[in-house]
Structures are given as structure tokens and as C-alpha cells.
Design an enzyme around this catalytic site. Structure first.
Site, PDB file in Angstrom:
ATOM      1  N   ASP A 378      11.571 -13.270  -0.325  1.00  0.00           N
ATOM      2  CA  ASP A 378      12.257 -13.804   0.964  1.00  0.00           C
ATOM      3  C   ASP A 378      11.806 -15.590   0.778  1.00  0.00           C
ATOM      4  OD1 ASP A 378      13.956 -12.068   0.446  1.00  0.00           O
ATOM      5  OD2 ASP A 378      13.226 -10.818   1.992  1.00  0.00           O
TER       6      ASP A 378
HETATM    7  P1  TAP Z   1       9.667  -9.851   0.007  1.00  0.00           P
HETATM    8  O1  TAP Z   1      10.714 -10.445   0.386  1.00  0.00           O
HETATM    9  O2  TAP Z   1       9.786  -8.505   0.620  1.00  0.00           O
HETATM   10  O3  TAP Z   1       9.295  -9.653  -1.867  1.00  0.00           O
HETATM   11  C1  TAP Z   1       8.516  -8.761  -2.153  1.00  0.00           C
HETATM   12  C2  TAP Z   1       8.521  -9.279  -3.307  1.00  0.00           C
HETATM   13  O4  TAP Z   1       7.030  -8.707  -4.161  1.00  0.00           O
HETATM   14  C3  TAP Z   1       9.595  -8.042  -3.852  1.00  0.00           C
HETATM   15  O5  TAP Z   1      10.523  -8.891  -4.247  1.00  0.00           O
HETATM   16  C4  TAP Z   1       9.040  -6.753  -5.131  1.00  0.00           C
HETATM   17  O6  TAP Z   1       9.852  -6.935  -6.705  1.00  0.00           O
HETATM   18  C5  TAP Z   1       7.030  -7.874  -5.309  1.00  0.00           C
HETATM   19  N1  TAP Z   1       6.889  -6.789  -5.430  1.00  0.00           N
HETATM   20  C6  TAP Z   1       6.182  -5.826  -4.663  1.00  0.00           C
HETATM   21  N2  TAP Z   1       5.652  -5.069  -4.953  1.00  0.00           N
HETATM   22  C7  TAP Z   1       4.790  -5.391  -6.464  1.00  0.00           C
HETATM   23  C8  TAP Z   1       3.194  -5.747  -6.681  1.00  0.00           C
HETATM   24  N3  TAP Z   1       2.890  -4.393  -7.329  1.00  0.00           N
HETATM   25  N4  TAP Z   1       3.339  -6.371  -7.787  1.00  0.00           N
HETATM   26  C9  TAP Z   1       3.917  -7.817  -7.886  1.00  0.00           C
HETATM   27  N5  TAP Z   1       4.702  -8.054  -7.443  1.00  0.00           N
HETATM   28  C10 TAP Z   1       5.582  -6.412  -6.604  1.00  0.00           C
HETATM   29  O7  TAP Z   1       8.210 -10.242   0.918  1.00  0.00           O
HETATM   30  P2  TAP Z   1       8.111 -11.849   0.967  1.00  0.00           P
HETATM   31  O8  TAP Z   1       8.816 -13.037   0.491  1.00  0.00           O
HETATM   32  O9  TAP Z   1       6.775 -11.828   1.809  1.00  0.00           O
HETATM   33  O10 TAP Z   1       9.114 -11.715   2.713  1.00  0.00           O
HETATM   34  C11 TAP Z   1       8.848 -10.975   3.767  1.00  0.00           C
HETATM   35  C12 TAP Z   1      10.101 -10.211   4.482  1.00  0.00           C
HETATM   36  O11 TAP Z   1       9.655  -9.808   5.406  1.00  0.00           O
HETATM   37  C13 TAP Z   1      11.024 -11.458   5.344  1.00  0.00           C
HETATM   38  O12 TAP Z   1      12.095 -11.407   4.999  1.00  0.00           O
HETATM   39  C14 TAP Z   1      11.103 -11.284   5.855  1.00  0.00           C
HETATM   40  O13 TAP Z   1      11.627 -11.756   6.981  1.00  0.00           O
HETATM   41  C15 TAP Z   1      10.888  -9.998   6.811  1.00  0.00           C
HETATM   42  N6  TAP Z   1       9.557  -9.862   8.083  1.00  0.00           N
HETATM   43  C16 TAP Z   1       8.579  -9.899   7.557  1.00  0.00           C
HETATM   44  C17 TAP Z   1       7.505 -10.271   9.245  1.00  0.00           C
HETATM   45  C18 TAP Z   1       6.346 -10.760   9.152  1.00  0.00           C
HETATM   46  S1  TAP Z   1       5.791 -10.904  10.960  1.00  0.00           S
HETATM   47  N7  TAP Z   1       6.045 -10.736   8.129  1.00  0.00           N
HETATM   48  C19 TAP Z   1       8.769 -10.287  10.056  1.00  0.00           C
HETATM   49  C20 TAP Z   1       9.808 -10.293   9.981  1.00  0.00           C
HETATM   50  C21 TAP Z   1      10.738 -10.363   8.920  1.00  0.00           C
HETATM   51  P3  TAP Z   1       8.877  -5.827  -7.874  1.00  0.00           P
HETATM   52  O14 TAP Z   1      10.323  -4.978  -6.804  1.00  0.00           O
HETATM   53  O15 TAP Z   1      10.001  -6.810  -8.557  1.00  0.00           O
HETATM   54  O16 TAP Z   1       8.066  -6.056  -7.481  1.00  0.00           O
END
Ligand code: TAP
Length: 451
Positions: A378
Site C-alpha cells: 500500500d
Molecule cells: P501492506 O500493504 O500490508 O503489504 C504487505 C505485503 O507484504 C503484502 O502485499 C504481502 O504480499 C507481502 N508479504 C507478506 N508476507 C511476506 C513475506 N513473507 N515475504 C514477502 N512478502 C510478504 O504493507 P505496507 O506497504 O507496509 O502498508 C501498511 C498498511 O497498514 C497500509 O495500508 C497502512 O495504511 C496500514 N496501516 C499501518 C499503520 C501503521 S502505524 N504502520 C497504521 C494504520 C494503517 P504477499 O502476500 O503476496 O506476499
């Protein structure tokens, strides 16, 4: 005792300040913990025997230490949710118990009792539901139904009305306090139901803030300065953190609380995902990296899942030994909790100087030879920048698509946390390297070692 409280409160403030930098965060945690120990001992001194204090201290510390030791880094938000819930429940019970002991407390104390019960109850059931959603015990999607906001508003109005009645005549209105408890428990569930997906971590912070406010109210009930100070600090810092996270996702608090992220009303956008996916092997990636002069590493949640931080550092060391300039671009909401990537990279001894914030790296991105996206999705999704119909439109991203080449390390074409398809994977200059991030990186490192 007042002196102990002043010292403990100062330790909390210093500890919080130290938490704002990765370099001092660990010590900050310890400083705050010492402050809490001091506050507990000072409060209980003289009220109960030393052996009771020690028994509580040992049981509480053992439970905290075991759960902190056993929890996976990726499950930290669930654990925080549960702890918030217990904090809320404790405040509710303090308020209720105080009412039982003094049926006719002064007006200010009565109001504080009601607030402790109300906020504590909302925090408890809201946090338990958040925990259940995050640990997938119940579906994590937002649940929206017609008239939801009206029902919530009516319940809130009812809670305020009962609060006024109870405060005016507490001795005559025990049933009203019970109604207050029931409304608060229902309100907690109803206010977390419409929230899901990427908004959950924001809600955890909000509930954390509520647990602080409930503790502060309980502090007024018990006339305990320390609880008031500690509760206010938690309440204020939780709200500030919520605002930082909302800003990083370009969403307003109202939008987070009421819009239902990922619901039917904001279905995932499909636009902009035209093109061909080009995948390469770790060996092919090695050749490109070996020739690169500048590389930016963009970690995300997948790096945490794969526990790839140590091998990321190993790869960076090889690149640097080869004369390549290496930077790490950190998105403020990468991963699942604030500072998630910083903590992991610090664990692997990555120098803080190499961590670059999103706003600093983005202008330099077109000059980067290779951007290696490690389990991020994301936070590097160009739809957030370009596709107005996307649910994540407006969220600032790291512009890896503007580097000369982007390598994306993930296991499949699955979307990220927000459930939104990523056009980056179809870009002309993107190369997908499918597989577990740790194994992929190990394969690239093996190539470096072989030369
Ligand atoms: P994400 O969008 O969640 O994507 C993580 C990616 O990691 C997935 O597409 C997954 O694809 C891949 N993955 C999982 N396990 C893996 C592995 N063992 N090896 C390789 N790839 C792997 O992560 P992001 O870009 O860090 O975004 C964070 C999300 O959390 C955002 O939507 C953000 O808004 C939300 N969020 C975070 C926070 C805080 S404070 N961090 C707060 C609010 C919201 P595969 O399954 O294809 O491997």
C-alpha cells in the site's frame, strides 16, 4: 508520597520524550517503567502490607513479561488492544466500586465515577472487538448498517442524560449507573463495528487514548494525582499519535471513524492495473544490483512477516562494499504499528543515518538506480497518487515507480492491507521477484558472496 509522585511523573514525561527517537526509545521505555514502579509502590505504601505489594508486582510483571516475550512483532497491535481493554475495565471497576463504598459522594466525584465507568466501558468492549478483528476471531471488515450513526448518537445522548441524572442524585439512581454501564459496553462495540482494514491501527490508538482518559477520571474518583497525570499523558499522546497516523494516510479522524474503509461504498479500485507483470529471478536481480550506483530499500509489513531485516542489512553491506550508495526509505505507516520498520531495522543494526523519511527520499527517487521494495504494498501504490476512485487516494506514498528500476519482493500478486490492487506491479520499469522476502534476499546475498 508527593515527592515520589513528582519524580514518577517526571520519569513518565522524560520517557515519553525519549520514545520519540529510535536511538533513545529502548531506554525511554525503561525510564517510564521505573516511573510506573515508583508510582505503584508510593500509592500502595501504607495501605497494604509489603508482601501484598510484592505479590501483585511479581504476578503482574510475570504476566507482562511472558506476553511481551511470546507476542510476535506482527501481532503487537492486538496485544496493545487487549491491554487498552483491560485498562478500560479497571477504570470501570474502580468507579463502580467507589460508588458502592460511598453512596453519596460529592458532586464532582460522582461525575468522575460516571465518566470512569462510561469511558472505561466503551474502551473495554471496543478494545476486545478490535482485538478479535485483528486476530481474525471475527471478520475484520467494517460492518455498516442503515441508521448506525443515528443509533450511536442516540446512545451517546442517553449516556449523557443518565450521567446528568446520576450526578444530581447518585444515592437514588443506582439503576441509572447500571444503564450507564450497559450503554457504554454497547457503544464500545457499535463504534468499532464500522471500522476495519487499514484504519484499525488508528482505532487502537484512539482506544489507547480513551483508556488514558478513563484512568484520569478514575484518578479523580480516588483523588490520586498520579493516576490523573499518567492517564492524561496516555490520553494526550494517544490522540496525537492518531492525528499523526491520519495525516500520514491523508484521512480525517471523522472519515476513519465513520466511513467504513474497504466497505462496499469504497470498493477497491481496479483502474490503472493494465500492463504485463514481469518477474525475474534473484540471480537476475543480482546482476542489476551489482551494476547499480544507488539503491533505495523500501521495507513494509512483509519484511516483518519474513523476519528479513538481518538479511536486508547483509545485502546492504555487500552493496556498500561494492561502492553502491544505500538508503532506506521509511513510510510513516509501513507495517502495522508506528515505527514498526525503524524498530526492525534497529534490531539489525542499520545505522539511523541511512533511514530517510518519505518527504526527503521522494524528490531524489528519479536519480535512484534501483528501489528494492521488501514486502511493502500500500505504501508504494501509485493509485494513491493518481486514481481518484481508489480508497487510498490521497495517502502519501514512496514514489518507487519513479526510480529507474523497482524490484518488488513478495510472494504473490495479492493486495496489501487495504485490499487495493497495485498498478506498480504492472509498470514498465517494475520487476517482480516472487517468494518469501528472506529467501529471495538470501539468494541475492549468496550471489554476492560467490563473486
Ligand atoms: P501492506 O500493504 O500490508 O503489504 C504487505 C505485503 O507484504 C503484502 O502485499 C504481502 O504480499 C507481502 N508479504 C507478506 N508476507 C511476506 C513475506 N513473507 N515475504 C514477502 N512478502 C510478504 O504493507 P505496507 O506497504 O507496509 O502498508 C501498511 C498498511 O497498514 C497500509 O495500508 C497502512 O495504511 C496500514 N496501516 C499501518 C499503520 C501503521 S502505524 N504502520 C497504521 C494504520 C494503517 P504477499 O502476500 O503476496 O506476499
Amino acid at each position: 508520597m508527593e515527592w515520589f509522585y513528582i519524580i514518577a511523573a517526571s520519569l513518565f514525561v522524560v520517557g515519553l520524550k525519549m520514545l520519540s527517537s529510535p536511538e533513545t526509545a529502548r531506554h525511554g521505555n525503561l525510564v517510564s517503567a521505573v516511573g510506573m514502579l515508583l508510582a505503584i509502590v508510593a500509592t500502595l505504601q501504607g495501605r497494604m502490607s509489603f508482601s501484598w505489594i510484592m505479590a501483585g508486582f511479581l504476578i503482574g510483571s510475570a504476566a507482562g513479561a511472558i506476553s511481551a516475550y511470546r507476542v510476535k512483532m506482527t501481532a503487537m497491535p492486538e496485544m496493545v488492544a487487549l491491554f487498552n481493554g483491560f485498562g478500560g475495565l479497571a477504570s470501570l471497576l474502580v468507579g463502580w466500586a467507589e460508588y458502592h463504598m460511598h453512596r453519596t459522594p460529592p458532586t464532582f466525584t460522582t461525575a468522575s465515577i460516571y465518566l470512569a465507568v462510561l469511558i472505561g466501558g466503551v474502551t473495554f468492549t471496543g478494545s476486545v472487538l478490535a482485538f478479535a478483528k485483528l486476530s481474525e476471531l471475527v471478520p475484520g471488515k467494517p460492518v455498516l448498517f442503515r441508521g448506525q450513526q443515528v443509533i450511536n448518537a442516540l446512545l451517546l445522548a442517553g449516556a449523557v442524560w443518565f450521567g446528568v441524572l446520576f450526578t444530581i442524585a447518585p444515592e437514588a439512581h443506582y439503576t441509572i449507573l447500571i444503564f450507564g454501564v450497559i450503554i457504554s459496553l454497547v457503544l464500545g462495540i457499535l463504534s468499532v463495528l464500522p471500522i476495519g482494514g487499514a484504519d484499525m491501527p488508528v482505532v487502537i490508538c484512539l482506544l489507547n487514548s480513551y483508556s488514558g482518559l478513563a484512568a484520569a477520571a478514575a484518578g479523580f474518583v480516588l483523588a490520586n494525582d498520579m493516576m490523573i497525570v499518567a492517564g492524561s499523558l496516555v490520553g494526550a499522546s494517544g490522540i496525537i499519535l492518531c492525528q499523526i497516523m491520519c495525516k500520514a494516510m491523508n484521512r480525517s479522524m471523522a472519515h476513519v471513524l465513520f466511513s467504513g474503509f474497504g466497505s462496499a461504498a469504497s470498493a477497491p479500485a481496479e483502474a490503472g492495473t493494465k500492463g504485463e507483470v514481469k518477474s525475474i529471478s534473484p540471480q537476475d536481480a543480482y546482476f542489476a544490483l551489482e551494476a547499480a550506483r544507488s539503491v533505495v530499500i523500501v521495507p513494509g509489513y512483509g519484511m516483518a512477516v519474513a523476519q528479513a531485516q538481518h538479511v536486508v542489512k547483509e545485502l546492504a553491506d555487500h552493496l556498500e562494499a561494492n561502492g553502491t550508495e544505500v538508503k532506506y526509505a521509511i513510510h510513516p505507516v509501513a507495517g502495522r504499528m508506528p515505527g514498526h520498520m525503524n524498530v526492525l531495522l534497529a534490531e539489525a543494526d542499520v545505522s539511523y543515518d541511512q533511514l530517510v523519511e518519505m518527504d526527503t527520499i521522494n524528490p531524489a527517487m528519479p536519480t535512484m538506480d534501483v528501489a528494492i521494495v521488501i514486502g511493502a504494498n500500500d505504501v508504494v501504490n501509485p493509485a494513491a497518487r493518481e486514481d481518484k476512485s481508489s480508497p487510498i487516494y490521497g495517502m502519501p506514498i514512496i514514489n518507487v515507480d519513479r526510480a529507474h528500476t523497482a524490484f518488488v519482493l513478495k510472494r504473490s500478486m495479492a493486495p496489501g492491507f487495504a485490499g487495493v490492487e497495485n498498478p506498480l506491479f504492472f509498470n514498465e520499469n517494475t520487476r517482480m521477484i516472487f517468494g518469501d522476502a528472506k529467501q529471495t534476499l538470501q539468494a541475492i546475498v549468496t550471489e554476492f558472496k560467490a563473486t
